[in-house]
Scaffold this active site. Structure first.
Site, mmCIF file in Angstrom:
data_model
loop_
_atom_site.group_PDB
_atom_site.id
_atom_site.type_symbol
_atom_site.label_atom_id
_atom_site.label_comp_id
_atom_site.label_asym_id
_atom_site.label_seq_id
_atom_site.Cartn_x
_atom_site.Cartn_y
_atom_site.Cartn_z
ATOM 1 N N ASN A 64 8.832 1.783 3.640
ATOM 2 C CA ASN A 64 7.783 2.788 3.452
ATOM 3 C C ASN A 64 8.251 4.127 4.025
ATOM 4 O OD1 ASN A 64 5.481 4.314 3.286
ATOM 5 N ND2 ASN A 64 4.329 3.142 4.815
ATOM 6 N N GLU B 159 4.480 12.751 9.248
ATOM 7 C CA GLU B 159 3.860 12.285 10.484
ATOM 8 C C GLU B 159 4.910 12.267 11.597
ATOM 9 O OE1 GLU B 159 5.404 8.949 11.763
ATOM 10 O OE2 GLU B 159 3.539 7.883 11.262
ATOM 11 N N SER C 59 -3.640 7.098 5.742
ATOM 12 C CA SER C 59 -4.587 6.476 6.656
ATOM 13 C C SER C 59 -5.422 7.537 7.333
ATOM 14 C CB SER C 59 -3.843 5.652 7.710
ATOM 15 O OG SER C 59 -3.293 4.509 7.101
ATOM 16 N N SER D 62 8.716 -2.264 7.991
ATOM 17 C CA SER D 62 8.514 -1.391 6.826
ATOM 18 C C SER D 62 8.746 0.100 7.097
ATOM 19 C CB SER D 62 7.100 -1.585 6.285
ATOM 20 O OG SER D 62 6.141 -1.255 7.279
ATOM 21 N N CYS E 18 0.268 9.005 5.462
ATOM 22 C CA CYS E 18 1.229 8.896 4.360
ATOM 23 C C CYS E 18 0.918 9.768 3.157
ATOM 24 C CB CYS E 18 1.357 7.443 3.918
ATOM 25 S SG CYS E 18 2.098 6.391 5.170
ATOM 26 N N HIS F 24 0.670 4.559 -3.605
ATOM 27 C CA HIS F 24 1.290 4.550 -2.275
ATOM 28 C C HIS F 24 1.765 3.133 -1.961
ATOM 29 C CE1 HIS F 24 2.302 5.028 1.812
ATOM 30 N NE2 HIS F 24 1.292 4.316 2.258
ATOM 31 N N THR G 266 -6.548 -2.430 7.603
ATOM 32 C CA THR G 266 -5.848 -1.421 6.802
ATOM 33 C C THR G 266 -5.903 -1.739 5.303
ATOM 34 O OG1 THR G 266 -3.749 -2.599 7.014
ATOM 35 C CG2 THR G 266 -4.173 -0.888 8.645
#
Lengths: 137, 391, 354
Positions: C271, C81, C301, C158, C113, C239, C206
């Site tokens: 992350n 990303e 996402s 994160s 992700c 994940h 989320t």
């Protein structure tokens, strides 16, 4: 912008690709068209040679007054590295407290961003070096 | 190697070096040129040819083709006098001087004006650092983050490692040159400094600090040269060019076989000594290229004044001071006199001429017979050495 | 013969910042924030690192572990990303840097992700394809990111950086991928609009309707299709947007904490986005033995999950793991930096002329 100029040397910068003289076996970085020892006999006998990227620090400096394209990274360590194949190369040493860098320490090549032509231009990537430590191979 | 026709300096002139805000490149160029012509006492119509040493008006001023520009300003375009710009980074001045000598020696010209000029303060110091680095290898040095001082710093660290040269000895080069500069009314810095100040100054590229590196400067210097016999007719105190030598080496330092000296200095000086028929010990005064303090340490070793590794201790002993065995950089050197890249090589010759004429004022060395100038391009890709003789 | 992972390589930047250092600047209790998120520290890329350099490093480390001529790699897909260019592929830089060019295909993937695991699926498809259509011995799937959280946002604790390369092929497979399935819906839990520097997220949205729904559904679907139960697996990896979600989802699905421990790295390094689940899988490959079964589920996402049923083969016995750093090696080599240095490294300080 100088796109073609940087693009032309990509392989050399990305992979430490230099030359080897098929006559005297001498290796050179950067790439050479003619062997400085064998001269004309080496014409057409220079082959691509990939250096391993492992070497030792010959000398180093911590640059506090950077060249403009590295202003956001100052201070940084610049060094002359003796590659294990025997040639010298200039490059930065990254990922360490600059104060621990010393002559004769072992280093290995890493792939990093060198500079960019402004915010909209191309990015130049190439080799830098990192001190060998646990987790290196 | 000998010159077919011998050559002598008959006139010198220069601007004060420093930040010359109110004057343009053209203006400082003509100022130095006219002073030299005046000093020579000749009519400008006698000039057969012009050489200009300039590293990079193209980068600093967006102006190339400066030979024509200067010729016009000096008023020599009327007779279409040949004008040539010579470039070898900050050895441009020394190289222009050499080309002028070869021109006269070849018989093409009898009287030649050679100038050196650079206008650096029109851009910011960060940009000036970047442009100056064009004298290094763009693809394999500056793209990787190298500046000229950082490359000298790499040599300094290695010199310290291999020979035990100390940080203090490097600093003492600067202290001495500032002291000499304080006696030179044309110098950019005319103030003495202490070793403590050098050591406490901000770092540029370790181990080198602000006081180890030559400043950004504007300035121009010029010389009138003539064939030796003609020179004797034209003036009472011609200074003979006894030796000229040039050497080259890899543009990038990583392609060199050694990092604690400049091979090109040794090659150029060997040629110059041979032509002059003298030994290094016969030189009493020398201007060397201290764009960084380590440059002077390496120069006095490579030029044969001191053993390899003894450059630092010799400086500490005071052997290179005005009163020493061989006085180095009596003008203040690049560090205190200033370092307008293309002008430096000419300013070095001017200082030697002043010394050999016995007209160096408070910084005059006692009865010098031979003087030497060493001018380095970038980090040693080009080195020019000249030996001048009082006759 | 089923295809699978022939080699793998990981890269984690050397610098770290702790939740305490971040919280101190924004008047938050960083330590409790870190505890709530299950994060002790996160990796920070050096100022000269980006998704391309990280991808190249992971790919070179992958190649060091095997004797594979890079020119036999027929495809390189890089999921990220944070591709350094909006237009101009990261994958071509990798291809050039590892000597795989020019006879190969390449593309960059983006799916939050899970772009890296989407790349694995594409590679599986290519190496399984009829040899006469698009012949290739190997395909390279990379997940690499230098993700950003807006200063002061919870995401800043994160969002980290790292990269993982998986060489997919049919010869000398160390981890056979027996089955893969994906769950995909249009669920806007996290996004970044064109031209925006930082992503936005819908906070607690989320969780249940996004991460948990897709991961659970995907994991269940893999087990249903394979006729397996959580107890059949030696390891599971999910994940890891933080240190809590994967632990919770494992518990809900019925996997013990021992089974997810070797693949749980977000608590140490944050992350790594496209590399997150792949880093966990790499951590498991670092310790796995022949016949071990692994369930892996990524999450991206937007939203979707890619599930994998993986079986370790005998080839792992002769696999040269030690030729490159293990996840534990890299995760353990952190150099802590303060928030000011973090801002400098992440180019959040506006420089002259910018």
């Amino acid at each position: 912008m100088a796109v073609a100029r940087y693009w032309r040397q990509q392989e050399q910068r990305y992979s430490l690709a230099g030359s080897k003289c098929a006559i005297c076996n001498g290796s050179f970085f950067p790439k050479r068209t003619i062997c400085p020892t064998c001269h004309r006999r080496s014409i057409g006998k220079m082959e691509k040679f990939l250096f391993s990227g492992k070497g030792k620090v010959v000398t180093y400096t911590i640059v506090h007054d950077p060249i403009i394209s590295y202003a956001d990274q100052s201070p940084y360590v610049l060094a002359v590295i003796a590659l294990e194949e025997g040639d010298l190369v200039l490059g930065q040493i990254v990922d360490c407290d600059p104060r621990i860098v010393d002559i004769d320490l072992d280093v290995e090549m890493v792939f990093r961003r060198l500079s960019a032509e402004g915010a909209s231009g191309t990015i130049q990537y190439g080799f830098k070096f990192r001190l060998m430590d646990v987790g290196s191979s | 190697m000998t010159l077919s026709r011998e050559v002598a300096v008959i006139g010198i002139g220069q601007t004060k070096f420093g930040e010359i805000w109110h004057k343009s490149f053209r203006e400082i160029g003509i100022e130095a040129g006219l002073r030299a012509i005046q000093d020579a006492g000749i009519e400008s119509s006698k000039v057969d040819s012009i050489y200009i040493g300039n590293m990079s008006a193209g980068l600093f001023l967006d102006q190339e083709h400066v030979a024509s520009m200067i010729a016009e300003e000096v008023g020599l375009t009327k007779d279409s006098v040949p004008a040539t710009r010579v470039e070898a980074a900050d050895a441009s001045g020394g190289l222009a001087f050499r080309q002028a000598i070869l021109d006269i020696s070849s018989g093409m010209s009898d009287i030649v004006v050679v100038g050196g000029a650079e206008k650096m303060s029109d851009v910011t110091s960060q940009i000036a650092t970047y442009f100056t680095a064009a004298g290094a290898d763009q693809s394999w040095e500056s793209l990787f983050g190298a500046t000229i001082p950082s490359l000298y710093a790499l040599m300094a660290r290695k010199h310290m490692h291999d020979f035990g040269t100390t940080r203090e000895q490097l600093g003492l080069v600067s202290v001495k040159n500032h002291r000499n500069g304080s006696l030179n009314p044309d110098a950019q810095f005319q103030k003495e400094i202490t070793l403590e100040q050098v050591l406490k100054a901000g770092p540029v590229s370790t181990p080198l600090g602000v006081f180890d590196c030559a400043p950004i400067s504007d300035g121009a210097a010029a010389i009138v040269l003539a064939e030796l016999d003609l020179a004797r007719e034209l003036c009472t105190n011609p200074i003979k060019v006894s030796g000229t030598g040039q050497g080259s080496d890899s543009l990038s330092i990583a392609n060199r076989t050694e990092l604690t000296g400049l091979k090109a200095t040794r090659a150029a000086s060997k040629r110059a000594y041979e032509m002059a028929g003298i030994n290094p010990s016969e030189i009493s005064v020398a201007e060397v290229h201290d764009s960084c303090t380590i440059g002077e340490i390496m120069a006095i070793e490579d030029l044969g004044f001191f053993e390899k590794g003894d450059g630092g201790p010799a400086t500490e002993r005071g052997d290179t001071s005005l009163e020493g065995i061989i006085s180095i950089n009596t003008s203040g050197g690049l560090k205190a006199r200033g370092h307008p890249l293309g002008a430096t090589g000419i300013a070095q010759i001017n200082e030697i001429v002043l010394q050999l004429r016995g007209m160096a004022g408070k910084r005059q060395v006692k009865d010098p017979l031979y003087g030497l100038a060493q001018n380095v391009g970038g980090t040693g890709g080009t080195v020019i050495v000249h030996i001048l003789e009082a006759i | 013969m089923k295809a699978g992972i022939v080699s793998y390589g990981i890269y984690i930047p050397r610098y770290r910042i702790t939740p305490a250092s971040i919280g101190a600047v924004w008047g938050q209790d960083g330590n409790s924030m870190g505890k709530a998120l299950g994060i002790e520290s996160k990796s920070v890329p050096a100022p000269d690192e980006d998704a391309a350099t990280i991808a190249v490093e992971s790919a070179r480390r992958m190649l060091r572990r095997v004797r594979v001529d890079p020119s036999r790699i027929g495809a390189i897909f890089v999921g990220s990303e944070s591709h350094p260019y909006a237009v101009k592929p990261t994958a071509t830089i990798v291809g050039e840097a590892i000597g795989a060019t020019p006879v190969m295909t390449a593309a960059d993937f983006e799916f939050a992700c899970k772009a890296g695991t989407a790349a694995i699926q594409a590679c599986l498809g290519l190496v399984h394809m009829d040899d006469n259509v698009m012949p290739m011995d190997y395909a390279l799937a990379i997940g690499s990111d230098t993700s950003q959280g807006a200063p002061g946002n919870a995401l800043e604790y994160s969002a980290s950086a790292g990269g993982v390369s998986f060489l997919i092929g049919k010869d000398d497979v160390i981890a056979k991928i027996d089955h893969s399935i994906s769950i995909t819906t249009d669920t806007p839990d996290f996004w970044r609009r064109e031209g925006m520097k930082y992503p936005s997220h819908a906070e607690r949205f989320t969780g249940v309707p996004a991460y948990f729904k897709h991961v659970e559904m995907c994991a269940s679907k893999v087990m249903e299709n394979m006729g397996t139960k959580p107890g059949d697996y030696d390891y599971a990896v999910f994940h890891q947007p933080n240190g809590k979600f994967p632990v919770n989802v494992a518990r809900k699905l019925g996997f013990t904490s021992e089974k997810i421990a070797p693949g749980l790295w977000t608590p140490r390094i944050g992350n790594t986005y496209s590399a997150s689940m792949m880093m966990g899988l790499a951590g498991i490959l670092d310790v796995a033995k022949p016949n071990d079964l692994i369930l892996g589920v990524s999450y991206g996402s937007g939203a979707g999950s890619d599930g994998f049923h993986i079986e370790i083969t005998d080839a792992i016995e002769d696999f040269n793991r030690s030729a490159s750093p293990l996840v534990a090696d890299e995760a353990g080599l952190g150099m802590d930096i303060d928030y000011a240095t973090y801002l400098k490294f992440r180019k959040k300080i506006k420089m002259e002329g910018e």
